[in-house]
Design a protein around this motif. Structure first.
Motif, PDB file in Angstrom:
ATOM      1  N   ALA A 148      49.055   2.238 115.925  1.00 48.07           N
ATOM      2  CA  ALA A 148      49.315   1.764 114.727  1.00 48.07           C
ATOM      3  C   ALA A 148      48.277   0.729 114.287  1.00 48.07           C
ATOM      4  CB  ALA A 148      50.636   0.884 114.596  1.00 48.07           C
ATOM      5  N   SER A 149      47.318   0.347 115.354  1.00 51.99           N
ATOM      6  CA  SER A 149      46.365  -0.546 115.072  1.00 51.99           C
ATOM      7  C   SER A 149      44.867   0.239 114.703  1.00 51.99           C
ATOM      8  CB  SER A 149      46.197  -1.500 116.273  1.00 51.99           C
ATOM      9  OG  SER A 149      47.398  -2.081 116.453  1.00 51.99           O
ATOM     10  N   LEU A 150      44.742   1.489 115.003  1.00 46.84           N
ATOM     11  CA  LEU A 150      43.425   2.046 114.917  1.00 46.84           C
ATOM     12  C   LEU A 150      43.027   2.390 113.298  1.00 46.84           C
ATOM     13  CD1 LEU A 150      44.140   5.047 117.584  1.00 46.84           C
ATOM     14  CD2 LEU A 150      42.697   2.825 117.759  1.00 46.84           C
ATOM     15  N   PRO A 151      41.875   2.695 113.152  1.00 46.72           N
ATOM     16  CA  PRO A 151      41.543   2.847 111.765  1.00 46.72           C
ATOM     17  C   PRO A 151      42.228   4.228 111.158  1.00 46.72           C
ATOM     18  CG  PRO A 151      39.656   2.233 112.877  1.00 46.72           C
ATOM     19  CD  PRO A 151      40.803   2.410 114.091  1.00 46.72           C
ATOM     20  N   ARG A 152      42.368   5.238 111.983  1.00 41.42           N
ATOM     21  CA  ARG A 152      42.884   6.534 111.902  1.00 41.42           C
ATOM     22  C   ARG A 152      44.085   6.554 112.739  1.00 41.42           C
ATOM     23  NH1 ARG A 152      41.599  12.160 111.806  1.00 41.42           N
ATOM     24  NH2 ARG A 152      39.691  11.429 112.699  1.00 41.42           N
ATOM     25  N   PRO A 153      45.476   6.784 112.514  1.00 42.53           N
ATOM     26  CA  PRO A 153      46.405   7.046 113.636  1.00 42.53           C
ATOM     27  C   PRO A 153      46.410   8.322 114.120  1.00 42.53           C
ATOM     28  CG  PRO A 153      47.585   6.716 111.515  1.00 42.53           C
ATOM     29  CD  PRO A 153      45.756   6.386 111.344  1.00 42.53           C
ATOM     30  N   ASP A 177      33.206   4.667 118.258  1.00 43.43           N
ATOM     31  CA  ASP A 177      33.410   5.469 119.401  1.00 43.43           C
ATOM     32  C   ASP A 177      34.558   5.134 120.009  1.00 43.43           C
ATOM     33  OD1 ASP A 177      32.802   2.769 120.172  1.00 43.43           O
ATOM     34  OD2 ASP A 177      31.064   3.527 121.776  1.00 43.43           O
ATOM     35  N   LEU A 178      35.051   3.862 120.279  1.00 42.33           N
ATOM     36  CA  LEU A 178      36.296   3.782 120.770  1.00 42.33           C
ATOM     37  C   LEU A 178      37.573   4.504 119.769  1.00 42.33           C
ATOM     38  CD1 LEU A 178      36.241   0.026 122.180  1.00 42.33           C
ATOM     39  CD2 LEU A 178      35.506   2.165 123.249  1.00 42.33           C
ATOM     40  N   ALA A 179      37.375   4.070 118.671  1.00 36.97           N
ATOM     41  CA  ALA A 179      38.663   4.571 117.813  1.00 36.97           C
ATOM     42  C   ALA A 179      38.528   6.279 117.795  1.00 36.97           C
ATOM     43  CB  ALA A 179      38.264   4.259 116.321  1.00 36.97           C
ATOM     44  N   ASP A 180      37.719   6.754 117.913  1.00 32.15           N
ATOM     45  CA  ASP A 180      37.321   8.201 118.187  1.00 32.15           C
ATOM     46  C   ASP A 180      38.084   8.672 119.521  1.00 32.15           C
ATOM     47  OD1 ASP A 180      36.376   8.736 115.779  1.00 32.15           O
ATOM     48  OD2 ASP A 180      34.241   8.903 116.415  1.00 32.15           O
TER      49      ASP A 180
END
Length: 325
Positions: A232-237, A199-202
């Protein structure tokens, strides 16, 4: 200018100014200014440890940051100063947080770790009052230093600004620095994007681009570079076009010396020759370090894929939680 060129120029500046990171006689003084002594050295160490991990050993930049790590470790007398700090301020957390950066690079002092483990078992250590983001950082420092974390990550994360998924319009400077460090702690400073819950990544994927644009418009280059490191640290940039534009604007703020100002109008920007350094050390060292850090993570993230990245669930095990590695 390429992302790689920003990184090279930034690290050239850091190398040329490495003596400004050295610990002076006031590092152990009761009235010493930690933000002017241990903090810069710890930030240098963390950035160099991170760049070293995501740069191939044969790369000249790997050699450069390895030399900077050796320099930083010598400043601590190969870790002996951490034992002295432990005796002077047993319940201060910043020595452990600085030490954790060295430990992540494989530079360790068993005596200090044993002493810190004793203090970390006390109620006084566990009950020290801290801002939520700082507590998350202490948990991560314990793990990286080989200590058993005194609490779990999910409850600490839930108390942070980012962990609460706040209204995006409440973003401002303090919230921005808090959220970047939450992501750094969750991902072991960009090492493991799987540490960011789904949820944080989204949420970040959606709102990071406008926040980054806002900071660049305000010429807040230090926070902008931290946000680029988060991207650059997210699962999907975010979309490549968003990041390319942001990097062009950061590169345009670079002085001929390689330094990037923390904020404000850039001086001697885009100059082709090094020339005199236009900034005081305290006005540019952190933003220049963050530019090198973000550039290294960006280069690694855009390299040909290897293992598939997986996104962590919001609850349960993720980076920084559980037994120390």
């Amino acid at each position: 200018m390429s992302v790689r060129a920003v990184e090279e120029a930034a690290l050239d500046w850091v190398w040329a100014h490495r003596e400004d990171f050295a610990l002076g006689d006031d590092a152990l003084a009761a009235d010493g200014q930690v933000n002017r002594t241990w903090k810069p050295l710890g930030e240098l160490t963390q950035v160099c440890a991170s760049v070293s991990r995501c740069t191939p050993p044969g790369d000249p930049l790997h050699t450069r940051v390895s030399e900077l790590l050796d320099f930083a470790w010598r400043q601590t007398r190969q870790g002996e100063l951490f034992l002295l700090m432990q005796s002077l301020e047993p319940f201060a957390t910043y020595p452990l947080e600085v030490y954790a950066a060295f430990a992540s690079a494989g530079l360790r002092h068993p005596g200090y770790e044993a002493s810190a483990a004793v203090v970390a078992r006390t109620r006084g250590w566990r009950l020290t009052e801290q801002y939520p983001t700082r507590r998350l950082g202490v948990l991560e420092a314990e793990r990286r230093s080989g200590l058993r974390p005194h609490g779990a990550v999910p409850p600490a994360l839930d108390r942070t600004w980012l962990g609460g998924l706040p209204e995006p319009w409440t973003f401002e400077r303090a919230a921005g620095y808090a959220l970047t460090h939450v992501v750094f702690h969750l991902t072991d400073w960009g090492r493991d994007p799987r540490g960011v819950p789904a949820d944080l990544a989204d949420y970040l994927l959606h709102w990071l681009p406008p926040w980054l644009d806002t900071c660049l418009d305000a010429r807040m280059y230090d926070l902008s570079c931290e946000l680029l490191a988060v991207a650059a640290s997210l699962p999907r940039p975010p979309e490549p076009a968003v990041l390319a534009d942001a990097w062009q604007r950061v590169a345009a703020a670079r002085s001929g010396s390689g330094a990037i100002p923390e904020e404000g109008a850039a001086q001697d920007a885009a100059g082709p020759d090094p020339g005199p350094d236009p900034y005081a050390f305290t006005d540019c060292y952190h933003s220049t370090l963050m530019a090198a850090f973000a550039a290294a993570l960006t280069t690694a993230a855009t390299a040909p894929p290897s293992p598939v990245r997986h996104t962590a669930p919001r609850t349960g095990q993720h980076a920084g939680q559980g037994a120390p590695r």
